[in-house]
Design a protein around this motif. Structure first.
Motif, PDB file in Angstrom:
ATOM      1  N   CYS A   1       0.839  -1.196   0.000  1.00 10.52           N
ATOM      2  CA  CYS A   1       0.000   0.000   0.000  1.00 10.52           C
ATOM      3  C   CYS A   1       0.878   1.252   0.000  1.00 10.52           C
ATOM      4  CB  CYS A   1      -0.923   0.013   1.220  1.00 10.52           C
ATOM      5  SG  CYS A   1      -0.072   0.138   2.803  1.00 10.52           S
ATOM      6  N   ALA A   2       0.266   2.361  -0.409  1.00  7.14           N
ATOM      7  CA  ALA A   2       0.965   3.655  -0.345  1.00  7.14           C
ATOM      8  C   ALA A   2       0.855   4.126   1.092  1.00  7.14           C
ATOM      9  CB  ALA A   2       0.324   4.645  -1.296  1.00  7.14           C
ATOM     10  N   PHE A   3       1.984   4.417   1.725  1.00 11.92           N
ATOM     11  CA  PHE A   3       1.997   4.786   3.144  1.00 11.92           C
ATOM     12  C   PHE A   3       2.759   6.090   3.335  1.00 11.92           C
ATOM     13  CE2 PHE A   3       3.239   4.657   7.565  1.00 11.92           C
ATOM     14  CZ  PHE A   3       2.097   4.152   8.179  1.00 11.92           C
ATOM     15  N   PRO A   4       2.058   7.173   3.706  1.00 12.71           N
ATOM     16  CA  PRO A   4       2.752   8.451   3.903  1.00 12.71           C
ATOM     17  C   PRO A   4       3.448   8.521   5.262  1.00 12.71           C
ATOM     18  CG  PRO A   4       0.389   8.738   4.185  1.00 12.71           C
ATOM     19  CD  PRO A   4       0.614   7.295   3.854  1.00 12.71           C
ATOM     20  N   LEU A   5       4.693   8.916   5.244  1.00  7.61           N
ATOM     21  CA  LEU A   5       5.469   9.137   6.470  1.00  7.61           C
ATOM     22  C   LEU A   5       5.713  10.627   6.581  1.00  7.61           C
ATOM     23  CD1 LEU A   5       8.191   6.457   5.844  1.00  7.61           C
ATOM     24  CD2 LEU A   5       6.679   6.444   7.815  1.00  7.61           C
ATOM     25  N   LYS A   6       5.421  11.195   7.743  1.00  8.18           N
ATOM     26  CA  LYS A   6       5.719  12.608   7.965  1.00  8.18           C
ATOM     27  C   LYS A   6       6.864  12.646   8.971  1.00  8.18           C
ATOM     28  CE  LYS A   6       3.293  16.312   7.599  1.00  8.18           C
ATOM     29  NZ  LYS A   6       2.593  17.235   7.085  1.00  8.18           N
ATOM     30  N   ILE A   7       7.962  13.259   8.549  1.00  4.91           N
ATOM     31  CA  ILE A   7       9.171  13.325   9.377  1.00  4.91           C
ATOM     32  C   ILE A   7       9.446  14.783   9.690  1.00  4.91           C
ATOM     33  CG2 ILE A   7      11.640  12.791   9.481  1.00  4.91           C
ATOM     34  CD1 ILE A   7       9.843  11.051   6.795  1.00  4.91           C
TER      35      ILE A   7
ATOM     36  N   GLY B   1       9.003  29.753  11.707  1.00  5.16           N
ATOM     37  CA  GLY B   1      10.216  30.367  12.225  1.00  5.16           C
ATOM     38  C   GLY B   1      11.473  29.919  11.503  1.00  5.16           C
ATOM     39  N   GLY B   2      11.336  28.902  10.663  1.00  4.51           N
ATOM     40  CA  GLY B   2      12.481  28.405   9.910  1.00  4.51           C
ATOM     41  C   GLY B   2      13.407  27.488  10.688  1.00  4.51           C
ATOM     42  N   ASN B   3      13.017  27.124  11.919  1.00  5.53           N
ATOM     43  CA  ASN B   3      13.884  26.274  12.738  1.00  5.53           C
ATOM     44  C   ASN B   3      13.684  24.783  12.472  1.00  5.53           C
ATOM     45  OD1 ASN B   3      15.030  28.465  14.111  1.00  5.53           O
ATOM     46  ND2 ASN B   3      13.281  28.554  15.500  1.00  5.53           N
ATOM     47  N   TYR B   4      12.514  24.431  11.940  1.00  7.63           N
ATOM     48  CA  TYR B   4      12.187  23.023  11.717  1.00  7.63           C
ATOM     49  C   TYR B   4      11.769  22.797  10.278  1.00  7.63           C
ATOM     50  CZ  TYR B   4      12.445  22.598  16.723  1.00  7.63           C
ATOM     51  OH  TYR B   4      12.898  22.613  18.013  1.00  7.63           O
ATOM     52  N   LEU B   5      11.890  21.538   9.860  1.00  5.65           N
ATOM     53  CA  LEU B   5      11.524  21.150   8.510  1.00  5.65           C
ATOM     54  C   LEU B   5      10.628  19.924   8.602  1.00  5.65           C
ATOM     55  CD1 LEU B   5      12.196  21.932   5.564  1.00  5.65           C
ATOM     56  CD2 LEU B   5      14.070  20.287   5.655  1.00  5.65           C
ATOM     57  N   SER B   6       9.549  19.925   7.831  1.00  7.85           N
ATOM     58  CA  SER B   6       8.644  18.789   7.762  1.00  7.85           C
ATOM     59  C   SER B   6       8.821  18.141   6.393  1.00  7.85           C
ATOM     60  CB  SER B   6       7.207  19.278   7.935  1.00  7.85           C
ATOM     61  OG  SER B   6       6.304  18.264   7.552  1.00  7.85           O
ATOM     62  N   LEU B   7       9.069  16.840   6.389  1.00  9.69           N
ATOM     63  CA  LEU B   7       9.251  16.090   5.151  1.00  9.69           C
ATOM     64  C   LEU B   7       8.157  15.031   5.067  1.00  9.69           C
ATOM     65  CD1 LEU B   7      13.072  15.385   5.589  1.00  9.69           C
ATOM     66  CD2 LEU B   7      12.049  17.193   4.217  1.00  9.69           C
ATOM     67  N   THR B   8       7.530  14.912   3.920  1.00 13.81           N
ATOM     68  CA  THR B   8       6.541  13.857   3.716  1.00 13.81           C
ATOM     69  C   THR B   8       7.036  12.944   2.609  1.00 13.81           C
ATOM     70  OG1 THR B   8       4.754  15.336   4.391  1.00 13.81           O
ATOM     71  CG2 THR B   8       4.118  13.329   3.223  1.00 13.81           C
TER      72      THR B   8
ATOM     73  N   VAL C   1      16.253  14.052  13.496  1.00 12.96           N
ATOM     74  CA  VAL C   1      14.813  13.788  13.441  1.00 12.96           C
ATOM     75  C   VAL C   1      14.207  13.926  14.841  1.00 12.96           C
ATOM     76  CG1 VAL C   1      13.052  12.026  12.941  1.00 12.96           C
ATOM     77  CG2 VAL C   1      15.025  12.305  11.424  1.00 12.96           C
ATOM     78  N   LYS C   2      13.120  14.701  14.933  1.00 16.08           N
ATOM     79  CA  LYS C   2      12.450  14.901  16.220  1.00 16.08           C
ATOM     80  C   LYS C   2      11.198  14.026  16.336  1.00 16.08           C
ATOM     81  CE  LYS C   2      15.351  17.935  17.579  1.00 16.08           C
ATOM     82  NZ  LYS C   2      16.433  17.430  18.399  1.00 16.08           N
ATOM     83  N   VAL C   3      10.400  13.936  15.256  1.00 16.02           N
ATOM     84  CA  VAL C   3       9.132  13.214  15.279  1.00 16.02           C
ATOM     85  C   VAL C   3       8.917  12.496  13.954  1.00 16.02           C
ATOM     86  CG1 VAL C   3       6.614  13.434  15.537  1.00 16.02           C
ATOM     87  CG2 VAL C   3       8.108  14.979  16.775  1.00 16.02           C
ATOM     88  N   VAL C   4       8.361  11.280  14.019  1.00 12.97           N
ATOM     89  CA  VAL C   4       7.949  10.563  12.805  1.00 12.97           C
ATOM     90  C   VAL C   4       6.505  10.145  13.008  1.00 12.97           C
ATOM     91  CG1 VAL C   4       8.367   8.613  11.267  1.00 12.97           C
ATOM     92  CG2 VAL C   4      10.281   9.689  12.434  1.00 12.97           C
ATOM     93  N   LEU C   5       5.636  10.550  12.090  1.00  8.31           N
ATOM     94  CA  LEU C   5       4.212  10.190  12.168  1.00  8.31           C
ATOM     95  C   LEU C   5       3.836   9.349  10.973  1.00  8.31           C
ATOM     96  CD1 LEU C   5       2.825  13.719  13.068  1.00  8.31           C
ATOM     97  CD2 LEU C   5       3.264  11.846  14.635  1.00  8.31           C
TER      98      LEU C   5
END
Length: 88
Positions: A12-18, A53-60, A84-88
């Motif tokens: 399946c297609a599974f989106p990861l948000k990092i 604020g430009g301090n963090y980056l979200s990657l999908t 990496v701080k969080v992975v959803l």
């Protein structure tokens, strides 16, 4: 199905948000980890958004998941990365 420990049907297609610290190496490191576990992932499809604020980056990254062990290993390696701080 008895013994099934996930509601996902594979493949399946599974989106990861990092989410992680905005750093030059974050996207490249995430891409290396994702392609190690999902070799058919196309890095050109990775979406990037900077925080206000430009301090963090979200990657999908939307990967073609083939099994729960594959996703578990991917999560473990991503969350172990120092940027990496969080992975959803």
């Amino acid at each position: 199905m008895a013994g099934q420990d996930t509601l996902l049907e594979f493949p399946c297609a599974f989106p990861l948000k990092i989410m992680g610290k905005a750093h030059d190496e974050l996207a490249q490191s995430v891409l290396a980890i994702v392609t190690r576990h999902a070799p058919d992932f196309d890095g050109a499809t990775m979406e990037m958004r900077a925080s206000s604020g430009g301090n963090y980056l979200s990657l999908t990254c939307t990967v073609r998941a083939t099994s729960k062990p594959q996703l578990d290993a991917l999560y473990l390696e991503l969350t172990a990365h120092p940027l990496v701080k969080v992975v959803l």
